[in-house]
Design a protein around this motif. Structure first.
Motif, PDB file in Angstrom:
ATOM      1  N   ILE A 146      -1.969   7.194  -3.622  1.00 40.19           N
ATOM      2  CA  ILE A 146      -3.053   6.965  -4.421  1.00 40.19           C
ATOM      3  C   ILE A 146      -4.362   7.727  -4.068  1.00 40.19           C
ATOM      4  CG2 ILE A 146      -4.930   5.237  -5.396  1.00 40.19           C
ATOM      5  CD1 ILE A 146      -2.595   3.031  -4.555  1.00 40.19           C
ATOM      6  N   ILE A 147      -4.734   8.715  -5.087  1.00 40.10           N
ATOM      7  CA  ILE A 147      -6.006   9.343  -4.886  1.00 40.10           C
ATOM      8  C   ILE A 147      -7.088   8.749  -5.388  1.00 40.10           C
ATOM      9  CG2 ILE A 147      -6.955  11.628  -5.205  1.00 40.10           C
ATOM     10  CD1 ILE A 147      -4.308  12.823  -5.729  1.00 40.10           C
ATOM     11  N   MET A 148      -8.156   8.561  -4.383  1.00 43.16           N
ATOM     12  CA  MET A 148      -9.478   7.999  -4.917  1.00 43.16           C
ATOM     13  C   MET A 148     -10.756   8.571  -4.355  1.00 43.16           C
ATOM     14  SD  MET A 148      -8.038   4.187  -3.026  1.00 43.16           S
ATOM     15  CE  MET A 148      -9.078   3.127  -4.211  1.00 43.16           C
ATOM     16  N   ASN A 149     -11.707   8.477  -5.251  1.00 42.71           N
ATOM     17  CA  ASN A 149     -13.080   9.228  -5.070  1.00 42.71           C
ATOM     18  C   ASN A 149     -13.780   8.286  -3.982  1.00 42.71           C
ATOM     19  OD1 ASN A 149     -14.090   7.101  -6.850  1.00 42.71           O
ATOM     20  ND2 ASN A 149     -14.128   8.118  -8.720  1.00 42.71           N
ATOM     21  N   LYS A 150     -14.961   8.576  -3.897  1.00 40.88           N
ATOM     22  CA  LYS A 150     -15.786   7.906  -2.895  1.00 40.88           C
ATOM     23  C   LYS A 150     -16.333   6.667  -3.433  1.00 40.88           C
ATOM     24  CE  LYS A 150     -20.274  10.224  -3.667  1.00 40.88           C
ATOM     25  NZ  LYS A 150     -21.385  11.134  -3.026  1.00 40.88           N
ATOM     26  N   LYS A 151     -16.319   6.556  -4.856  1.00 45.88           N
ATOM     27  CA  LYS A 151     -16.631   5.259  -5.347  1.00 45.88           C
ATOM     28  C   LYS A 151     -15.708   3.977  -5.276  1.00 45.88           C
ATOM     29  CE  LYS A 151     -19.982   7.243  -8.591  1.00 45.88           C
ATOM     30  NZ  LYS A 151     -20.332   7.268 -10.018  1.00 45.88           N
ATOM     31  N   GLY A 152     -14.447   4.553  -4.926  1.00 49.06           N
ATOM     32  CA  GLY A 152     -13.181   3.548  -4.953  1.00 49.06           C
ATOM     33  C   GLY A 152     -12.159   3.636  -5.904  1.00 49.06           C
ATOM     34  N   ASP A 153     -12.855   4.648  -7.077  1.00 44.87           N
ATOM     35  CA  ASP A 153     -11.900   4.687  -8.188  1.00 44.87           C
ATOM     36  C   ASP A 153     -10.584   5.351  -7.944  1.00 44.87           C
ATOM     37  OD1 ASP A 153     -14.095   3.310  -9.589  1.00 44.87           O
ATOM     38  OD2 ASP A 153     -14.964   5.346  -9.927  1.00 44.87           O
ATOM     39  N   LYS A 154      -9.673   4.988  -8.789  1.00 51.41           N
ATOM     40  CA  LYS A 154      -8.213   5.551  -8.518  1.00 51.41           C
ATOM     41  C   LYS A 154      -8.147   6.870  -9.444  1.00 51.41           C
ATOM     42  CE  LYS A 154      -6.150   1.156  -7.172  1.00 51.41           C
ATOM     43  NZ  LYS A 154      -4.951   0.147  -7.542  1.00 51.41           N
ATOM     44  N   GLU A 155      -7.918   7.955  -9.057  1.00 47.97           N
ATOM     45  CA  GLU A 155      -8.022   9.201  -9.848  1.00 47.97           C
ATOM     46  C   GLU A 155      -6.674   9.479 -10.316  1.00 47.97           C
ATOM     47  OE1 GLU A 155      -9.996  12.408  -7.823  1.00 47.97           O
ATOM     48  OE2 GLU A 155     -12.002  11.586  -8.480  1.00 47.97           O
ATOM     49  N   ALA A 156      -5.669   9.195  -9.276  1.00 47.65           N
ATOM     50  CA  ALA A 156      -4.152   9.556  -9.633  1.00 47.65           C
ATOM     51  C   ALA A 156      -3.295   8.397  -8.790  1.00 47.65           C
ATOM     52  CB  ALA A 156      -3.849  10.671  -9.342  1.00 47.65           C
ATOM     53  N   VAL A 157      -2.162   8.154  -9.315  1.00 44.37           N
ATOM     54  CA  VAL A 157      -1.191   7.274  -8.577  1.00 44.37           C
ATOM     55  C   VAL A 157      -0.058   7.770  -8.706  1.00 44.37           C
ATOM     56  CG1 VAL A 157      -0.390   4.869  -8.518  1.00 44.37           C
ATOM     57  CG2 VAL A 157      -2.708   5.149  -9.079  1.00 44.37           C
ATOM     58  N   TYR A 158       0.730   8.047  -7.812  1.00 44.67           N
ATOM     59  CA  TYR A 158       2.082   8.591  -7.610  1.00 44.67           C
ATOM     60  C   TYR A 158       3.160   7.366  -7.020  1.00 44.67           C
ATOM     61  CZ  TYR A 158      -0.295  13.197  -7.590  1.00 44.67           C
ATOM     62  OH  TYR A 158      -1.047  14.191  -7.918  1.00 44.67           O
ATOM     63  N   GLU A 159       3.891   6.878  -8.152  1.00 42.56           N
ATOM     64  CA  GLU A 159       4.837   6.004  -7.857  1.00 42.56           C
ATOM     65  C   GLU A 159       6.090   6.085  -8.491  1.00 42.56           C
ATOM     66  OE1 GLU A 159       5.165   1.113  -8.373  1.00 42.56           O
ATOM     67  OE2 GLU A 159       3.561   2.172  -9.124  1.00 42.56           O
ATOM     68  N   HIS A 160       6.105   6.542  -9.605  1.00 45.63           N
ATOM     69  CA  HIS A 160       7.459   6.914 -10.162  1.00 45.63           C
ATOM     70  C   HIS A 160       7.708   8.282 -10.690  1.00 45.63           C
ATOM     71  CE1 HIS A 160       6.868   2.541 -10.927  1.00 45.63           C
ATOM     72  NE2 HIS A 160       7.980   2.462 -10.396  1.00 45.63           N
ATOM     73  N   ASP A 161       8.936   8.724 -10.759  1.00 50.54           N
ATOM     74  CA  ASP A 161       8.909  10.262 -11.205  1.00 50.54           C
ATOM     75  C   ASP A 161       9.256  10.209 -12.540  1.00 50.54           C
ATOM     76  OD1 ASP A 161      11.506   9.286 -11.740  1.00 50.54           O
ATOM     77  OD2 ASP A 161      12.624  10.142 -10.034  1.00 50.54           O
ATOM     78  N   GLU A 162       9.595  11.318 -13.270  1.00 52.69           N
ATOM     79  CA  GLU A 162       9.784  11.667 -14.502  1.00 52.69           C
ATOM     80  C   GLU A 162      10.798  10.735 -15.312  1.00 52.69           C
ATOM     81  OE1 GLU A 162      12.563  15.679 -14.142  1.00 52.69           O
ATOM     82  OE2 GLU A 162      10.477  15.665 -15.199  1.00 52.69           O
ATOM     83  N   HIS A 163      11.761  10.138 -14.434  1.00 51.55           N
ATOM     84  CA  HIS A 163      12.689   9.588 -14.916  1.00 51.55           C
ATOM     85  C   HIS A 163      12.537   7.851 -14.307  1.00 51.55           C
ATOM     86  CE1 HIS A 163      15.079  12.918 -15.621  1.00 51.55           C
ATOM     87  NE2 HIS A 163      15.044  13.307 -14.449  1.00 51.55           N
ATOM     88  N   ASN A 164      11.231   7.711 -14.363  1.00 52.66           N
ATOM     89  CA  ASN A 164      10.769   6.177 -14.011  1.00 52.66           C
ATOM     90  C   ASN A 164      11.333   5.661 -12.783  1.00 52.66           C
ATOM     91  OD1 ASN A 164       8.891   4.247 -14.702  1.00 52.66           O
ATOM     92  ND2 ASN A 164      10.531   3.083 -15.692  1.00 52.66           N
ATOM     93  N   GLN A 165      11.786   6.438 -11.853  1.00 55.25           N
ATOM     94  CA  GLN A 165      12.470   5.873 -10.739  1.00 55.25           C
ATOM     95  C   GLN A 165      11.427   5.971  -9.440  1.00 55.25           C
ATOM     96  OE1 GLN A 165      15.906   4.750 -10.154  1.00 55.25           O
ATOM     97  NE2 GLN A 165      15.620   4.968 -12.385  1.00 55.25           N
ATOM     98  N   PRO A 166      11.442   5.053  -8.508  1.00 61.77           N
ATOM     99  CA  PRO A 166      10.489   5.076  -7.308  1.00 61.77           C
ATOM    100  C   PRO A 166      10.565   6.386  -6.676  1.00 61.77           C
ATOM    101  CG  PRO A 166      11.589   2.997  -7.610  1.00 61.77           C
ATOM    102  CD  PRO A 166      12.483   3.862  -8.446  1.00 61.77           C
ATOM    103  N   ILE A 167       9.422   6.966  -6.300  1.00 63.86           N
ATOM    104  CA  ILE A 167       9.441   8.163  -5.589  1.00 63.86           C
ATOM    105  C   ILE A 167       9.420   7.719  -4.110  1.00 63.86           C
ATOM    106  CG2 ILE A 167       7.704  10.259  -4.912  1.00 63.86           C
ATOM    107  CD1 ILE A 167       6.507   9.678  -7.789  1.00 63.86           C
ATOM    108  N   PHE A 168       8.736   6.855  -3.660  1.00 65.71           N
ATOM    109  CA  PHE A 168       8.572   6.474  -2.118  1.00 65.71           C
ATOM    110  C   PHE A 168       9.205   5.200  -1.787  1.00 65.71           C
ATOM    111  CE2 PHE A 168       4.663   8.770  -3.592  1.00 65.71           C
ATOM    112  CZ  PHE A 168       4.823   9.860  -2.729  1.00 65.71           C
ATOM    113  N   SER A 169       9.710   5.083  -0.560  1.00 62.64           N
ATOM    114  CA  SER A 169      10.207   4.071   0.095  1.00 62.64           C
ATOM    115  C   SER A 169       9.168   3.225   0.755  1.00 62.64           C
ATOM    116  CB  SER A 169      11.288   4.310   0.907  1.00 62.64           C
ATOM    117  OG  SER A 169      12.587   4.748   0.223  1.00 62.64           O
TER     118      SER A 169
END
Length: 464
Positions: A405-428
């Motif tokens: 998860i990429i976050m700014n200094k206010k704590g807002d989430k700017e990007a979340v990497y969880e699934h790939d283009e096939h909706n499969q989990p990226i990370f374990s």
């Protein structure tokens, strides 16, 4: 330091400082700074007040003894008419009897001479580190200069090849050869500009380092203790300049390949690989410290040169500061830490077991919750990109979900990497994160309990 000279050397012989005769100089009193003959040493100097306490050396030893600093005549900056008698390590200042009585009774006090020796050792250590850094940059500069020379040789060779072939087919392909030379010239200038850019950065860095090294030496060479401590105070505030980051490799000029009469065979410029500055890298232990912890999982450096160490297995988090070869514990917390890093504002950010929100410890030592909440995940690792952005690796075992998860200094989430283009989990189970100069995010992902893993690379375009 004055020494007797042999007759005929072109200099006036040094006379005895007491009888001023031509008797042979045999002795020097360090306390009186007087050269003496044997007669005056035994008959005259021996009658001086406290002569028995004076240090007298032989003529042959003159030059082997350095003049010692006078630590008894340093005026107190706070109290007129008082002289400093001790050094307060707690406050890092010289103190007089009045200072001691009013403020420093319970502080860590040492002799001024001992403080002087500590400061000199500190200066020499920092000077040595700077000299090593300067030497490293000099080696890199030499390597880059070699690359420039090699590139010029290669460029001239390829230019001659082009010109030789051009003579054979000049009437038919004059215009094409002209375009080749222009293209080669452009590539050559581009190559040199990148190398010379790094050379300029190194030259500026080394020039600054030489100035600081000389400044440290001038301070060490001061013969006035009061001036010495004033200069040391200025130097200790000096912040080390980071070594410039140079490119690991450089584009090389294309190679000319001769062809025949038609355009496709006359010749073309081909990529001939990259220039590479091959510098031997060796790892040297500069300092080593002992701690009472049985294991250390994470280490994070603070702005004041103290640092945080964590023993995850034993749920111990300590802020420590080097003292000799040991580490003085400044503060301690009994918490299970999974990851940590120090922010540009000198706050420690923590991934704490069971907490969905990052915890933080301010420079004053207060443990509080931060604005960074990654619910429904639990943070496992942190990487600070800049003062305004950080990246959190998070995991939820019950949900069997992981994300970066990429976050700014206010704590807002700017990007979340969880699934790939096939909706499969990226990370374990993301455990470590860093970024490269081109903005790519590198994630060490744990895929089994026996610490087998893989490295995932996320590009700025959000592709994997």
């Amino acid at each position: 330091m004055a020494c007797p000279q042999p007759h005929g050397s072109g200099q006036v012989p040094v006379k005895c400082g007491l009888c001023e005769t031509d008797r042979s100089i045999q002795w020097k009193c360090i306390d009186c700074s007087i050269l003496m003959c044997s007669h005056c040493k035994d008959k005259v100097h021996s009658k001086f007040k406290n002569a028995l306490d004076h240090k007298i050396i032989k003529r042959e030893e003159i030059g082997l003894h350095t003049e010692e600093l006078d630590f008894t005549n340093i005026k107190c900056d706070e109290h007129t008419g008082q002289f400093s008698c001790l050094y307060c390590k707690t406050c890092d200042i010289l103190v007089c009897p009045t200072c001691f009585a009013k403020v420093h009774k319970t502080h860590d006090l040492i002799e001024i001479r001992d403080a002087y020796n500590l400061k000199v050792n500190m200066l020499k250590k920092r000077q040595n580190q700077m000299q090593k850094s300067h030497s490293n940059m000099s080696e890199k500069k030499d390597e880059l200069n070699k690359l420039v020379a090699a590139e010029n040789v290669k460029y001239n060779k390829e230019k001659r090849n082009i010109q030789s072939h051009e003579e054979t087919v000049k009437e038919q392909v004059e215009q094409y050869f002209k375009e080749l030379k222009i293209k080669l010239e452009h590539n050559h200038e581009t190559v040199l500009s990148t190398v010379k850019s790094d050379l300029n950065a190194i030259s500026l860095f080394t020039k600054q380092k030489v100035g600081k090294i000389n400044e440290f030496q001038d301070c060490i060479d001061l013969s006035n203790a009061s001036d010495f401590f004033k200069e040391v105070k200025k130097i200790e505030k000096f912040t080390e300049t980071q070594e410039p980051h140079t490119r690991p490799s450089y584009n090389s000029s294309p190679k000319f390949v001769p062809g025949n009469l038609n355009q496709s065979h006359v010749g073309s410029l081909q990529d001939d690989g990259n220039l590479s500055a091959e510098i031997n890298i060796s790892l040297v232990i500069i300092s080593e410290y002992q701690t009472e912890l049985e294991s250390i999982t994470f280490v994070s450096l603070c702005l004041d040169q103290s640092f945080w160490i964590n023993s995850g297995t034993y749920k111990v988090l300590q802020r420590v500061k080097p003292e000799g070869t040991n580490l003085k514990v400044m503060s301690e917390f009994n918490i299970k830490v999974c990851g940590m890093t120090v922010s540009p504002s000198n706050q420690l950010l923590l991934c704490v077991l069971g907490k969905t929100r990052l915890q933080q410890i301010s420079s004053s030592g207060e443990l509080t919750e931060s604005v960074y909440d990654v619910t429904p995940f639990f943070p496992k690792t942190i990487h600070i990109v800049s003062e305004n952005k950080l990246i959190v690796g998070a995991y939820n075992g019950k949900l069997k979900r992981s994300a970066v998860i990429i976050m700014n200094k206010k704590g807002d989430k700017e990007a979340v990497y969880e699934h790939d283009e096939h909706n499969q989990p990226i990370f374990s189970n993301p455990r470590y994160i860093t970024t490269t100069c081109n903005g790519n995010i590198h994630v060490v992902d744990l895929i089994s309990d026996d610490w087998c893993g893989k490295v995932m690379i996320l590009k700025q375009e959000e592709d994997i």
